[in-house]
Structures are given as structure tokens and as C-alpha cells.
Design a protein around this motif. Sequence first.
Motif, short mmCIF file in Angstrom:
data_model
loop_
_atom_site.label_atom_id
_atom_site.label_comp_id
_atom_site.label_asym_id
_atom_site.label_seq_id
_atom_site.Cartn_x
_atom_site.Cartn_y
_atom_site.Cartn_z
N ARG A 158 0.88 -1.17 0.02
CA ARG A 158 0.05 -0.14 -0.09
C ARG A 158 0.77 1.11 0.07
NH1 ARG A 158 -4.33 -0.23 4.74
NH2 ARG A 158 -5.37 -1.47 3.08
N LEU A 209 1.03 4.83 1.32
CA LEU A 209 0.37 5.67 2.08
C LEU A 209 0.33 6.90 1.59
CD1 LEU A 209 2.12 4.26 5.56
CD2 LEU A 209 0.38 3.53 3.98
N LEU A 249 6.20 6.79 -0.03
CA LEU A 249 6.03 6.22 1.30
C LEU A 249 5.03 4.83 1.20
CD1 LEU A 249 6.84 6.45 4.41
CD2 LEU A 249 4.46 7.70 4.69
N LEU A 289 4.09 0.81 2.19
CA LEU A 289 3.88 0.02 3.28
C LEU A 289 3.80 -1.56 2.31
CD1 LEU A 289 3.61 -0.44 6.32
CD2 LEU A 289 1.12 -0.64 5.86
N ARG A 310 3.37 -5.88 3.60
CA ARG A 310 3.35 -6.70 4.78
C ARG A 310 3.70 -8.08 4.18
NH1 ARG A 310 -2.39 -7.27 6.93
NH2 ARG A 310 -2.70 -8.33 5.12
N LYS A 362 5.89 -9.26 8.99
CA LYS A 362 6.20 -7.99 9.35
C LYS A 362 5.63 -6.72 8.45
CE LYS A 362 10.73 -8.83 9.64
NZ LYS A 362 12.28 -8.72 9.61
N TYR A 363 5.75 -5.60 9.04
CA TYR A 363 5.46 -4.58 8.13
C TYR A 363 6.83 -3.83 7.95
CZ TYR A 363 0.49 -5.05 9.08
OH TYR A 363 -0.91 -5.28 9.33
N LYS A 364 7.10 -3.72 6.54
CA LYS A 364 8.17 -2.77 6.13
C LYS A 364 7.57 -1.66 5.63
CE LYS A 364 10.94 -7.16 4.91
NZ LYS A 364 11.78 -7.54 3.49
N LEU A 365 8.30 -0.49 5.88
CA LEU A 365 7.83 0.87 5.25
C LEU A 365 9.01 1.46 4.82
CD1 LEU A 365 5.57 2.98 5.21
CD2 LEU A 365 6.23 3.73 7.56
N PHE A 366 9.17 1.75 3.60
CA PHE A 366 9.91 2.46 2.77
C PHE A 366 9.73 3.97 2.50
CE2 PHE A 366 9.87 -2.06 1.55
CZ PHE A 366 11.12 -2.49 1.62
N GLY A 367 10.37 4.66 3.03
CA GLY A 367 10.14 6.11 2.91
C GLY A 367 11.54 6.72 2.32
N CYS A 368 11.31 8.21 2.27
CA CYS A 368 12.43 8.97 1.88
C CYS A 368 12.79 10.13 2.63
CB CYS A 368 12.53 9.35 0.33
SG CYS A 368 10.81 9.65 -0.24
N GLY A 369 12.57 10.15 3.96
CA GLY A 369 12.66 11.19 4.90
C GLY A 369 11.26 11.54 5.53
N GLN A 370 10.14 11.04 5.49
CA GLN A 370 8.63 11.32 5.85
C GLN A 370 8.97 11.43 7.26
OE1 GLN A 370 9.29 9.33 3.52
NE2 GLN A 370 7.85 9.91 1.86
N ILE A 371 8.39 12.57 7.95
CA ILE A 371 7.88 12.46 9.35
C ILE A 371 6.50 12.56 9.87
CG2 ILE A 371 10.19 13.50 9.78
CD1 ILE A 371 8.94 16.65 10.00
#
Lengths: 424, 424
Positions: free
Chosen positions: A98, A100, A104, A106, A108, A399-408
Motif C-alpha cells: 500500500r 500511504l 511512502l 508499506l 506486509r 512484519k510490516y516494511k515501510l519504505f520512505g524517503c525522509g517522511q516525518i
Amino acid sequence: MGIKEETIKMKAAAPYLAASSVEQRNKALLMVAENLRANAAKIFEENKRDLAAAEEDHIAQAVKKRLKFDEGKLRDVIKGIEQLVALPDPLGKVTLKRQLDEGLVLNRVSCPIGVIGVIFEARPDALVQISSLCIKSGNCAILKGGRETTYTNRILFQVIHDSIIDAGLPADCMLQAEQHSEIDELLSCHETVDLLIPRGSNSFVQYIMNHTKIPVMGHADGICHIYVDRDYDPNKAIPIIIDAKTQYTAACNAVETLLIHRDIAGKFLPVLAKALKENGITLRGTKEVTDLIGGETIGEQEFKEYLDLIVSVKIVDTVNDAIAHINKYGSHHTDSIITENAETAELFMQMVDSAGVYQNCSTRFADGFRYGFGAEVGISTGKIHARGPVGLEGLVTYKYKLFGCGQIVDDYATGKKEFHFKDL
Amino acid sequence: MGIKEETIKMKAAAPYLAASSVEQRNKALLMVAENLRANAAKIFEENKRDLAAAEEDHIAQAVKKRLKFDEGKLRDVIKGIEQLVALPDPLGKVTLKRQLDEGLVLNRVSCPIGVIGVIFEARPDALVQISSLCIKSGNCAILKGGRETTYTNRILFQVIHDSIIDAGLPADCMLQAEQHSEIDELLSCHETVDLLIPRGSNSFVQYIMNHTKIPVMGHADGICHIYVDRDYDPNKAIPIIIDAKTQYTAACNAVETLLIHRDIAGKFLPVLAKALKENGITLRGTKEVTDLIGGETIGEQEFKEYLDLIVSVKIVDTVNDAIAHINKYGSHHTDSIITENAETAELFMQMVDSAGVYQNCSTRFADGFRYGFGAEVGISTGKIHARGPVGLEGLVTYKYKLFGCGQIVDDYATGKKEFHFKDL
């Protein structure tokens, strides 16, 4: 080294086993099969030592039969391993992908549970089957077999352990415990062991469940029911009842209690009594049952798991009464309704709170092989995680893998950014 | 009536709730939303009584903020309910349909877990959210809220309970516990309660986990890590760290420990020290860290969950050292790597044994709403059943329905018949 220290080493090895490729795990399985075949003579020899000791100890015939590991059983376990190799990798399956928000994502992803302790009865083939399932699913395994199979288990474990090392899997990912005293030590390892799978007697499984903080998967008792409905087919009812009681009387999925609809009791009970007698099955029942067809009178609160050629019988007024009895006195294992009425069947199967709810077939079908799972580590009556016969699927989590590029998060909390959910 | 007797009644009501249609459950949810709106003035009034009591008891400002139930929070919970209504039915989903043989068909069907006990902190909106999730997923719920929200919870529960009865759902499927002493009674109901979901402090959740045989879903502590890799992007590292620590310091997914790759420590640590100082964050670290940038020196075994503006810092030699530290000292909640190297990220995300493994984003993203689940009952660090933020999917289990027409196992055991598995 004690079990506790061993499991700490195992916990450290677990991520490496989890990261192994399916090719590596399949290679290990094929080497296990090959080496079992190559060591057949030695394995049979060790098994004879266990059988001789059993003879000396006057162990029951049924147990001795399970204890025996011969050419037929070797062929079966090797066939089981080959089937397992053919199954797809249970690890690394993406069950949710997904976006987000922009950049960003996500995922599973399925992964092994980690470190699993299996404590099982005197069946050498169970050791091979359970080890194989753990290898395929990338789980570290601590195996504790029955005392009666010491010699057979020792050589089987040695062959399996050597094979996985040769295949390049971590040596620490598999461990055999041989002392009965090590069970209590294992039960205290809640910081390193993720799951326990006990297989054995009701009291043994209860003991495990009551003496550990580790999650336990399995079942203590199996009080399975068959309810013969008003709309039953007489040609189906008797054969199903006899099969469910006699095909393997000591099994957890054997039937223990029969519930009979009042409208058909007068006609059906004499037929039932005759069939039970012909098959050497002792009848116990509530007073109105024994008044009709004899047998020992007992109250419904005395109905229990016999694991023997004994069955409890009670008359119920409606399918809802049957459902209420099963939910109150049953063990949430497997319960069957004999009816030609699809609506009544649907109600029964919807409302009975058990892992298996059947229409017009024997409770003995509750089994991983018969469900087409290939193999099982056990049958779970719990409702958390896996339920019913448990194969590979019950040995993985995610497990959940979340790939971002600096998100806060603050950007989303203050409204500077917004989530844009999109399943990919 | 005591909690034990109440849960027995609830257990009996559970199959009826499980059998309710999604239209009925959605109708109940919409009536809850409507009645909350209609009773808004009364709810706010009761909430003022709780707030006044909190004032008198000198309760911390942060707690008072969570305690408050105003127009904004009402709008949020009503919006949440409407989102839940829009979601597909989690029950009755067929996840496996397999013909075992001619006329013998196995279905695996999703169903509610049964009776769930939820013990939660002083947040009235949590009561509404959790009740709604249980209604949608067909689970009976025992709700025990914090003492600080007694008046608000009482009216909210009343409104919700009246609504579900009006919608035709069983009255016994929802229960409010108000006395703290009732928690211990609830913990002993392992024969009737299927799952406990505690939300609260580390010690409170630990207490629950150690004093019940009921499966517990949730997490005790949240020791989340951020590992700054050799290949990090300086523009991402600092904002992510500050967000993960300060955006909601008391949250379980706030960062507690920073691990810094040795090759970049000399350059990155002074920048980090400055940013921490600017944000009022106290630094603690191993000797080689504090030698470089000051702060209190502590050993890595003293690193802990602060839930405060304090962070622990350690230098590691490799990504594998970071992984080993996290798996040993972490709480398997959520851990993030800051790196531009996809291979290093993949290794980290594969090997770290946590519910959430992130690349280049804040640990604060670990949340049901941010994952797009709509709502969550909690975050699980267990690996059995649900893991990570838990929404509707974590509140269902499944049962196996087997439809036959007289099949007995003996025919298959003796070879008279053979299984012909075919997924339908």
C-alpha cells in the motif's frame, strides 16, 4: 550448556535462517531425505534397541506400533519431505502493498515465527515431519521426543542436523533435548522461545499450558460430538458414528458424545444400540437414553474424553440445544451434524464454536493430511493465530516494511501533508 | 452479578452475534453514531465532571488532554464509525475452498474470535473506537476504562449499549466493568474470555500478561531504534530523529535509542548533539559517545524506554552489529534505518525481528490510522496471531466447514477410496 543458553544462541541464529533462500531450505530438505535413505540400516538398528527396551518395559501394543520405524515409515517420511520441497515458499509473501503517500510504501511480508519448541509423543516419524516443516518455514526448532524413542530420535536428529549444516544453514537453528528435566527449563525461556507446540496426553498439554509464559499452540482434550438431527439419513448416521469412534479410538478427533434429536430418538436409538454392541462399544447415557436402550446412566456433566470404546449419549429437543451443549461441554475441536436439511446444517456450522464443523461426515477427517496440507505440526483448538490442523501457514507470521524517503509524522499531524492511501 | 457470571452469559450470546448479518451490525454502528450525536450535550456535561475531578486530583496536563471529550473528538469518533460501516464485512470470508474428494468439500471461513476483554487507558474516544471495531467484527466485548473517565465512559457505554439493543443485537454481547477489582476477576475467566487486549503502561500490561491464562494481544514496552547507517542522507537523519522523539514523546512508537555507524560518527554526532539540544532532548550514551559530544555516560544494558525527552546513543561497527543490538535490547516494536543503500536497508529489514522495520522514515508511523486500517485496537509485539497495528483483521479467526454426504475415514485408510484434492 543448558537449554537457556542454547536458546539464546538459537535466537541469534534465527534471523540468518529467516534470511535463507528457499533454494537453500529445499536443498537442506532434499539432503535430509537423501541421508535418511543412506542411513536406513543404522536407523532401523537403533529403532530395534528402542523396541527391545519397550518389550522389556511391557509397553502397550498400541504405543509399540507407533514406536516402530521401518521401511514403510521411512518411505512415508521421505515422500512427505519431497512433497514439502514441491510446495511454494511460505516466506517473503507480500500480503499487503500500500502506498500511504507519495514515496511512502508499506509492505506486509510473511516471515518465520522464530524459535519454536516442539514436545512430542513417542513417534519417530513425528520428529522428521516436524523438523521438515520447521526447515521449510525457516523456523529454529528445539525438539523433545518421548523417552521411549531415545535411540531412534538420536540418530534421526543427527542425520537431519548434519544435513542442514551441509546445506549451509546455521548449525544453531536446530537442537535436540533429551532429558525430561529439560522440559521445565524450556518452559521458562519466554525471552527466547516464540512458540511451544506440545503433542501428547491431555494432562501433559495442560501442564505445559499452565507452566509457561510462552504462547502454546495445540489442544489439550478432544471431546468431539456427532449430533443426529431430525432430518438425518439413517444410511449415513450409523457408519459415520462407528467410523468416528472405532477407526482410531485413541485419536483426539474420535467422537466421544452423541446427541440425538428427540423426534427420532425412539426409532434411532435401538438401531444405534445394536450397532454399538456389534462394534464392541460401551454405551453410557442420560437416564432417558438408558431407560430406552440400557447402558450405564450418567449425567451430562460426567460426559468426557474416553479415548476408548465408550460413548456418551443424550437426547436433545432442538438443534439449538445440541449447539448449546457442544459449546458448553465440548473442547472446540471438531463436531459433526448428520442432517439432510441444508438450513439446519448451516445454523449448526455457524453457531458451533469449534475449529471444525462438519455435515454428514466423520470427525476423523480433522487432520492436516486429509485437508490436503501435506503435513501438520498439530491441531489447534485455540482461536488466536492458527486453528484446526496446522501446516506451514501456521508456522509463519508477518512484519510490516515501510519504505520512505525522509517522511516525518509531524507533517501529517499538522496538516502540511495528507495521506493518500492506494493499494498497489 | 459478578464478572464471571456475566462472561458466561456473554459466551452464550457470542454465537448469535457471530451469526448476525453485516447489515445488522452496520445498522447498529450507524445508530451508535446517531445517538452519540443526539446525546452530545449530555456527554459533554458528564465529561466536565471527569475534568473537574481531574483538576481536583492535580492530574497531569497530558492526561487531562486525553481525558477531554469535546465537539472535535465527537466528530472524529463519528467519522471513524462511518468509515468502519463502509468497510467490507470481515466475517464469512471464504479463504480456502477445496474439494477433498467427490462430494466432500472443505471451506475455511472467517469468524469472530468470540469474547474479548479490553482494558484501556483514560481516553473516552478509545471506548467508542474499540466498541465499534468489536461490533463490526461480531465480537462480544467487556470494556474496562480508566477511573479518571468514569462519568464519560458510563454515558458513552449507555448510548452504545442502547443502540446495539435497538438494532436487534443481543444485549449480553457488550458489558462495561467499572471497578478496578473486576480486572483480577476478568483475568481468571479463561474458560469464557478468548482474548485480552490491555492498553496502558508497561507495568500494567506486564501485570496482565503475568496473571492470566487468557491469550493477551498488545505490547508492554516500546524500545524503538533508529540506526544511522554509513550511507545515510544527512538531510533525512536529523528531521526523522527529532520527529520520532518529539512528535509524541509518550507514545510507544517514539524512538528511545540511536545507533550510529562508526565511519560517520565523527561527522554526524556533533550535528546530532546540536539538534538534540535545540529540541530540549537530553543525551545519554556509551563512553565513546559522551567523550565526543558530552552527556551522561551509561552502559548499553541501561538503555531503556524513557517516554520522555531523553535518548540513548551508541556507536556500532556494522549494520550487523546494529541488528544484533536491536534484536537483543529492543522490544520488537518498530525500528528504522537511515540509509540510501537499498541492499543495506533490505538486510536490516530482513534481519531485525520487529513488527515494523522502516527505511528513511519516522518510527511514529507505526499506527493503524497511518497504515490505512481506519482504526486500531492496539499494537501487537507478539508474533502469534496479529502483529503490529491491529485493526479488524486481528479480531477475526476462522473455522473449517466440511460438507460431506456420508464419508468415513476408514474408506480412505484402507485404500477403498482415495483423496482427490482440488481447489475450487
